[in-house]
Write a protein that holds these residues in place. Structure first.
Motif, PDB file in Angstrom:
ATOM      1  N   GLU A 192      54.254 -19.000   4.831  1.00  0.00           N
ATOM      2  CA  GLU A 192      54.646 -19.987   3.819  1.00  0.00           C
ATOM      3  C   GLU A 192      54.049 -19.670   2.449  1.00  0.00           C
ATOM      4  N   GLY A 193      53.869 -18.376   2.175  1.00  0.00           N
ATOM      5  CA  GLY A 193      53.321 -17.956   0.892  1.00  0.00           C
ATOM      6  C   GLY A 193      51.804 -17.969   0.827  1.00  0.00           C
ATOM      7  N   ARG A 194      51.140 -18.269   1.945  1.00  0.00           N
ATOM      8  CA  ARG A 194      49.681 -18.363   1.930  1.00  0.00           C
ATOM      9  C   ARG A 194      48.981 -17.009   1.958  1.00  0.00           C
ATOM     10  N   ILE A 195      49.689 -15.937   2.294  1.00  0.00           N
ATOM     11  CA  ILE A 195      49.079 -14.609   2.357  1.00  0.00           C
ATOM     12  C   ILE A 195      49.472 -13.787   1.129  1.00  0.00           C
ATOM     13  N   LYS A 196      48.458 -13.221   0.473  1.00  0.00           N
ATOM     14  CA  LYS A 196      48.646 -12.244  -0.586  1.00  0.00           C
ATOM     15  C   LYS A 196      47.862 -10.993  -0.212  1.00  0.00           C
ATOM     16  N   VAL A 197      48.432  -9.835  -0.455  1.00  0.00           N
ATOM     17  CA  VAL A 197      47.756  -8.572  -0.125  1.00  0.00           C
ATOM     18  C   VAL A 197      47.283  -7.908  -1.407  1.00  0.00           C
ATOM     19  N   TRP A 198      46.020  -7.521  -1.416  1.00  0.00           N
ATOM     20  CA  TRP A 198      45.356  -6.932  -2.584  1.00  0.00           C
ATOM     21  C   TRP A 198      44.858  -5.527  -2.280  1.00  0.00           C
ATOM     22  N   PHE A 199      44.591  -4.770  -3.339  1.00  0.00           N
ATOM     23  CA  PHE A 199      43.798  -3.553  -3.226  1.00  0.00           C
ATOM     24  C   PHE A 199      42.320  -3.961  -3.154  1.00  0.00           C
ATOM     25  N   GLY A 200      41.597  -3.443  -2.159  1.00  0.00           N
ATOM     26  CA  GLY A 200      40.167  -3.724  -2.016  1.00  0.00           C
ATOM     27  C   GLY A 200      39.370  -2.445  -2.197  1.00  0.00           C
ATOM     28  N   ALA A 201      39.202  -2.032  -3.439  1.00  0.00           N
ATOM     29  CA  ALA A 201      38.602  -0.722  -3.728  1.00  0.00           C
ATOM     30  C   ALA A 201      37.107  -0.701  -3.423  1.00  0.00           C
ATOM     31  N   ARG A 202      36.637   0.447  -2.962  1.00  0.00           N
ATOM     32  CA  ARG A 202      35.195   0.635  -2.821  1.00  0.00           C
ATOM     33  C   ARG A 202      34.547   0.807  -4.189  1.00  0.00           C
ATOM     34  N   LYS A 222      53.409  -2.680  -9.407  1.00  0.00           N
ATOM     35  CA  LYS A 222      53.851  -3.551  -8.318  1.00  0.00           C
ATOM     36  C   LYS A 222      53.204  -4.937  -8.349  1.00  0.00           C
ATOM     37  N   SER A 223      52.386  -5.201  -9.375  1.00  0.00           N
ATOM     38  CA  SER A 223      51.681  -6.485  -9.500  1.00  0.00           C
ATOM     39  C   SER A 223      50.848  -6.797  -8.267  1.00  0.00           C
ATOM     40  N   ILE A 224      50.105  -5.798  -7.810  1.00  0.00           N
ATOM     41  CA  ILE A 224      49.166  -5.985  -6.699  1.00  0.00           C
ATOM     42  C   ILE A 224      47.769  -6.075  -7.300  1.00  0.00           C
ATOM     43  N   PRO A 225      47.084  -7.206  -7.164  1.00  0.00           N
ATOM     44  CA  PRO A 225      45.752  -7.338  -7.766  1.00  0.00           C
ATOM     45  C   PRO A 225      44.711  -6.436  -7.085  1.00  0.00           C
ATOM     46  N   ILE A 226      43.569  -6.296  -7.767  1.00  0.00           N
ATOM     47  CA  ILE A 226      42.478  -5.429  -7.314  1.00  0.00           C
ATOM     48  C   ILE A 226      41.192  -6.235  -7.241  1.00  0.00           C
ATOM     49  N   THR A 227      40.414  -6.015  -6.184  1.00  0.00           N
ATOM     50  CA  THR A 227      39.044  -6.505  -6.168  1.00  0.00           C
ATOM     51  C   THR A 227      38.121  -5.354  -5.817  1.00  0.00           C
ATOM     52  N   MET A 228      36.891  -5.401  -6.365  1.00  0.00           N
ATOM     53  CA  MET A 228      35.946  -4.304  -6.158  1.00  0.00           C
ATOM     54  C   MET A 228      34.521  -4.789  -6.404  1.00  0.00           C
ATOM     55  N   HIS A 229      33.583  -4.317  -5.578  1.00  0.00           N
ATOM     56  CA  HIS A 229      32.167  -4.515  -5.864  1.00  0.00           C
ATOM     57  C   HIS A 229      31.816  -3.687  -7.104  1.00  0.00           C
ATOM     58  N   CYS A 230      30.956  -4.218  -7.960  1.00  0.00           N
ATOM     59  CA  CYS A 230      30.593  -3.458  -9.150  1.00  0.00           C
ATOM     60  C   CYS A 230      29.239  -3.901  -9.678  1.00  0.00           C
ATOM     61  N   ALA A 231      28.420  -2.929 -10.088  1.00  0.00           N
ATOM     62  CA  ALA A 231      27.122  -3.197 -10.727  1.00  0.00           C
ATOM     63  C   ALA A 231      26.277  -4.147  -9.890  1.00  0.00           C
ATOM     64  N   GLU A 232      26.356  -3.996  -8.571  1.00  0.00           N
ATOM     65  CA  GLU A 232      25.612  -4.890  -7.678  1.00  0.00           C
ATOM     66  C   GLU A 232      24.119  -4.558  -7.678  1.00  0.00           C
ATOM     67  N   VAL A 233      23.803  -3.272  -7.615  1.00  0.00           N
ATOM     68  CA  VAL A 233      22.403  -2.832  -7.571  1.00  0.00           C
ATOM     69  C   VAL A 233      22.165  -1.792  -8.671  1.00  0.00           C
ATOM     70  N   LYS A 234      20.894  -1.481  -8.912  1.00  0.00           N
ATOM     71  CA  LYS A 234      20.556  -0.526  -9.965  1.00  0.00           C
ATOM     72  C   LYS A 234      21.217   0.827  -9.725  1.00  0.00           C
ATOM     73  N   ALA A 235      21.381   1.214  -8.450  1.00  0.00           N
ATOM     74  CA  ALA A 235      21.996   2.503  -8.133  1.00  0.00           C
ATOM     75  C   ALA A 235      23.407   2.614  -8.685  1.00  0.00           C
ATOM     76  N   ASP A 236      24.117   1.488  -8.792  1.00  0.00           N
ATOM     77  CA  ASP A 236      25.475   1.513  -9.351  1.00  0.00           C
ATOM     78  C   ASP A 236      25.447   1.865 -10.837  1.00  0.00           C
ATOM     79  N   ARG A 237      24.511   1.290 -11.542  1.00  0.00           N
ATOM     80  CA  ARG A 237      24.387   1.605 -12.968  1.00  0.00           C
ATOM     81  C   ARG A 237      23.929   3.045 -13.163  1.00  0.00           C
TER      82      ARG A 237
END
Length: 464
Positions: A192-202, A222-237
């Motif tokens: 019923e439209g409750r599911i959306k599929v996203w890109f879940g990038a590392r 294709k209007s597919i949204p993206i989610t990603m972890h970012c700048a979580e720890v010092k190692a990312d920076r």
């Protein structure tokens, strides 16, 4: 159905709180909202659900969580992030089966619904967990799910080879990126439209520049949204700074096309002033996860500065091994107090701002604010009734403060999603709660045995 006699926190444009309020639901949407006396007179023939003694809020929106990880609740306590991943979490997840993934999704969703979360963003569901099972669990339960399927092609964290992923989790372009496209075609818009599929990038370092650029191009096309972890720890920076030329988390994300209104970046702890300016200009959203960041000693996100810059911020619990709960009400309290402690300013993030993060701002981050996130005529009927007639909730003076600083998931009485009641008197009615619990316990034990972690996750003190 006419729901009556409640205190309604609408989170509408004028932030009205309706005392002795009522909501009329027709099919999936809110048809009327106002005072109980007026709506009862106008809709005298409608069946009534009495919500006396309850505060009604929009359904909570969790903008960052890991459904698979609920099977690992308490299995990696008191570890910093990289050791937490490499020694415990990745090892366990690298031994998942699709059956484990389905059981994990069911227990995660059950906990979210019972604690008032009606919409969630799954950040990074691996191929081996069985995406079909996740989507099926969303469909069966009645929750809304934005389901990020993993995108990756590098099997390590940042640039250190010692921080290698478990081999069972490593995926290539075909499995990950193209797998998202397959699942998008199969599941997006279903239930019923409750599911959306996203890109879940590392995280940067786990995805090559080329794959990021291909993904971001597909996102726009294709209007597919993206989610990603970012700048979580010092190692990312440090990873971004090690590139040639040296970059910061946001200038790196900008270089591969990640920034924009279709992207939700989780954590965002280690940002400088320029990062915040770039982020604000781009319209990119942030998922704030204060409990996870505190428990893993990752740091504290610069939320006051982000808010001042105009960045849209939602809330997330993250996964159960780094929070130990999927209860967004508890996360709201943490979000309201942690910034006071580090700024020495008790006014810095108010209860009202936290309520917005957990509802309308979370909905905006997911691109769903036209339909959910506030209680208004024409919007989807997603709402939560919190019982106030208890020792814990008595007394209260401001309904918003009571929800943010006092309530927990244990106070949730009724949950309605898409016009359908999914929790009634604190009990799930769309899922067999006892079966969900027993299945999760069995699968969690099997995962630990398969991963060789059974002895390592036992209590540190003697069990006699």
């Amino acid at each position: 159905m006419l729901y009556t006699n409640a205190i309604i926190i609408t989170v509408n444009d004028t932030r009205d709180i309706i005392l002795d309020g009522a909501i009329l639901v027709k099919d999936t949407r809110i048809e009327a909202i106002g005072k109980t006396t007026a709506l009862r007179a106008q809709y005298a023939d409608e069946p009534i659900t009495d919500l006396s003694g309850k505060i009604v809020i929009p359904g909570l929106v969790s903008t960052h969580m890991h459904t698979a990880q609920t099977l690992l609740r308490g299995a990696a306590d008191d570890h910093e992030l990289v050791g937490w991943l490499c020694e415990r979490v990745w090892v366990a997840q690298g031994n998942f089966t699709p059956e484990d993934g389905y059981a994990a999704a069911r227990i995660s969703i059950a906990e979210m619904l019972k604690s008032g979360t009606t919409t969630f963003l799954e950040s990074m569901f691996a191929n081996r967990y069985g995406f079909d099972g996740l989507a099926q669990a969303v469909e069966e339960s009645g929750i809304r799910g934005c389901l990020g399927k993993i995108v990756m092609d590098v099997g390590q964290y940042a640039k250190d080879p010692a921080w290698a992923m478990h081999p069972g989790l490593v995926e290539n372009r075909e499995q990950s990126l193209l797998g998202v496209l397959d699942m998008h075609e199969k599941w997006d818009g279903k239930a019923e439209g409750r599911i959306k599929v996203w890109f879940g990038a590392r995280t940067p370092g786990g995805v090559s520049d080329g794959l990021y650029k291909e993904m971001t191009a597909l996102s726009r096309e294709k209007s597919i949204p993206i989610t990603m972890h970012c700048a979580e720890v010092k190692a990312d920076r440090e990873f971004c700074a090690s590139l040639s030329p040296p970059l910061t988390p946001m200038t790196y994300c900008d270089s591969v096309g990640l920034l924009g209104p279709q992207t939700v970046l989780a954590h965002m702890v280690h940002l400088d002033d320029n990062d915040i300016a770039v982020l604000a200009k781009s319209g990119t959203h942030v998922a704030h996860c204060p409990t996870s960041n505190a428990k893993l000693a990752s740091g504290i996100a610069r939320v006051p500065e982000l808010l001042k810059a105009g960045v849209n911020i939602g809330l997330g619990t993250d996964g159960a091994p780094c929070n130990n709960t999927n209860d967004l009400l508890q996360e709201m309290k943490m979000a309201g107090i942690v910034h006071k402690a580090v700024t020495y300013d008790p006014t810095v993030v108010s209860a009202e701002e936290v309520m917005e993060m957990a509802t309308i701002k979370g909905a905006k981050a997911l691109g769903l604010d036209k339909d959910i996130g506030s209680l208004e005529v024409g919007k989807k009927a997603d709402f939560v009734a919190i019982e106030t007639r208890s020792v814990r909730m008595t007394p209260f003076f401001s309904p918003v403060s009571a929800v943010v600083y006092t309530a927990t998931g244990a106070d949730v009485d009724t949950v309605v999603v898409n016009g359908k009641t999914v929790v009634e008197k604190g009990r799930l009615i769309t899922m067999n709660e006892d079966a969900v619990v027993s299945e999760a316990a069995i699968h969690a034990k099997e995962v630990m045995e398969r991963a060789g972690l059974t002895e390592k996750v036992k209590a540190k003190w003697p069990l006699i």
